[in-house]
Design a protein around this motif. Structure first.
Motif, PDB file in Angstrom:
ATOM      1  N   UNK A  82       0.833  -1.256   0.026  1.00  0.00           N
ATOM      2  CA  UNK A  82       0.061  -0.035  -0.130  1.00  0.00           C
ATOM      3  C   UNK A  82       0.874   1.026  -0.001  1.00  0.00           C
ATOM      4  N   UNK A  83       1.836   1.314   0.697  1.00  0.00           N
ATOM      5  CA  UNK A  83       3.001   2.548   0.887  1.00  0.00           C
ATOM      6  C   UNK A  83       3.684   2.573  -0.552  1.00  0.00           C
ATOM      7  N   UNK A  84       3.890   1.460  -0.977  1.00  0.00           N
ATOM      8  CA  UNK A  84       4.499   1.777  -2.436  1.00  0.00           C
ATOM      9  C   UNK A  84       3.229   2.332  -3.439  1.00  0.00           C
ATOM     10  N   UNK A  85       2.263   1.722  -3.503  1.00  0.00           N
ATOM     11  CA  UNK A  85       1.135   2.333  -4.321  1.00  0.00           C
ATOM     12  C   UNK A  85       0.837   3.750  -3.884  1.00  0.00           C
ATOM     13  N   UNK A  86       0.904   4.169  -2.682  1.00  0.00           N
ATOM     14  CA  UNK A  86       0.743   5.681  -2.280  1.00  0.00           C
ATOM     15  C   UNK A  86       1.683   6.402  -2.828  1.00  0.00           C
ATOM     16  N   UNK A  87       3.071   6.060  -2.985  1.00  0.00           N
ATOM     17  CA  UNK A  87       4.198   6.595  -3.338  1.00  0.00           C
ATOM     18  C   UNK A  87       4.185   6.757  -4.755  1.00  0.00           C
ATOM     19  N   UNK A  88       3.704   5.860  -5.811  1.00  0.00           N
ATOM     20  CA  UNK A  88       3.591   5.951  -7.254  1.00  0.00           C
ATOM     21  C   UNK A  88       2.643   7.045  -7.333  1.00  0.00           C
ATOM     22  N   UNK A  89       1.382   6.740  -6.655  1.00  0.00           N
ATOM     23  CA  UNK A  89       0.285   7.833  -7.027  1.00  0.00           C
ATOM     24  C   UNK A  89       0.748   9.201  -6.620  1.00  0.00           C
ATOM     25  N   UNK A  90       1.498   9.450  -5.688  1.00  0.00           N
ATOM     26  CA  UNK A  90       1.789  10.790  -5.157  1.00  0.00           C
ATOM     27  C   UNK A  90       2.700  11.299  -6.547  1.00  0.00           C
ATOM     28  N   UNK A  91       3.650  10.537  -7.022  1.00  0.00           N
ATOM     29  CA  UNK A  91       4.434  11.221  -8.122  1.00  0.00           C
ATOM     30  C   UNK A  91       3.604  11.070  -9.171  1.00  0.00           C
ATOM     31  N   UNK A  92       2.596  10.492  -9.567  1.00  0.00           N
ATOM     32  CA  UNK A  92       1.745  10.678 -10.718  1.00  0.00           C
ATOM     33  C   UNK A  92       0.908  12.095 -10.425  1.00  0.00           C
ATOM     34  N   UNK A  93       0.282  12.560  -9.122  1.00  0.00           N
ATOM     35  CA  UNK A  93      -0.255  13.650  -8.897  1.00  0.00           C
ATOM     36  C   UNK A  93       0.676  14.738  -9.221  1.00  0.00           C
TER      37      UNK A  93
END
Length: 237
Positions: A82-93
């Motif tokens: 989940x933390x890795x997914x959150x990190x990828x999503x943050x970069x996308x944002x």
């Protein structure tokens, strides 16, 4: 402090991150149970939002690598996923924000590097410089809008009154602190309001030179509409 414009170093760092490489690095961190594979991506320079998610991912990987019992390993692995997914999503944002900022920058730019004055009175003001043009081929026009706000400090009824009467020096310091906090709030609202005006297709020629900010009719100072110079004043309830 930048409220609406990403600093140039953050723009460069965000642009340099390849999402495919980032996802692969996140999965490698999970497989190897260490954060080394992600260190070369310069994520800590992508701004505080990405840096916070990066820290969360690093902590999650550390917890996963330390886990011994099967149940705990399963739980900490899911946390790390989940933390890795959150990190990828943050970069996308942030990439999306950068794209929007650059597109908008072709037609308008608002300078958010505004320093507070050395001394503040209860009549607060923020001068916001900007430029705009009707199309990408047109010449730039420049302007500035000064937001003026008469601040009336309200007593804080949530705090117990002091046992001793504060000194005049402390009263003056406390007032100065509140004035600077309110000035910073005024600057933030002014910048967001002017950006919203241009985002809605507003014409820079219609921006006034001075605007008297409208405090909340319910008390409490500024609200989200106080600096919206293009909207008619709302009638009192």
């Amino acid at each position: 402090m930048s409220y609406i414009n990403l600093p140039s170093d953050q723009q460069a760092a965000i642009s340099d991150v390849d999402e495919t490489v980032l996802r692969a690095a996140v999965h490698k961190c999970l497989d190897e149970e260490r954060v080394g594979p992600i260190h070369g991506l310069d994520l800590s320079n992508c701004g505080p939002y990405v840096a916070t998610k990066l820290h969360g991912f690093q902590q999650a990987i550390a917890e996963y690598s330390k886990a011994k019992a099967h149940a705990k390993r399963e739980r900490t692995r899911q946390d790390a996923l989940r933390a890795g997914s959150d990190l990828v999503h943050a970069v996308q944002q942030m990439k999306g924000r950068l794209k929007t900022e650059r597109q908008e920058g072709e037609l308008f730019y608002i300078d958010d590097q505004i320093r507070p004055p050395f001394h503040l009175s209860k009549r607060l003001s923020v001068r916001v410089p900007f430029r705009w043009r009707a199309s990408q081929s047109a010449d730039w026009d420049h302007g500035q809008l000064t937001f003026v706000y008469d601040f009336s400090p309200q007593p804080n009824y949530t705090q117990l009154p002091p046992k001793r009467k504060p000194s005049a020096a402390k009263v003056a310091r406390d007032l100065e602190d509140r004035l600077f906090e309110e000035w910073e709030r005024l600057k933030m609202q002014a910048l967001f309001s002017l950006r919203e005006f241009f985002r809605k297709g507003g014409d820079g020629d219609a921006v006034p030179e001075v605007f008297s900010v409208r405090p909340s009719p319910h008390g409490g100072g500024l609200n989200n509409f106080s600096c919206n110079f293009w909207q008619p004043e709302r009638p009192a309830p």
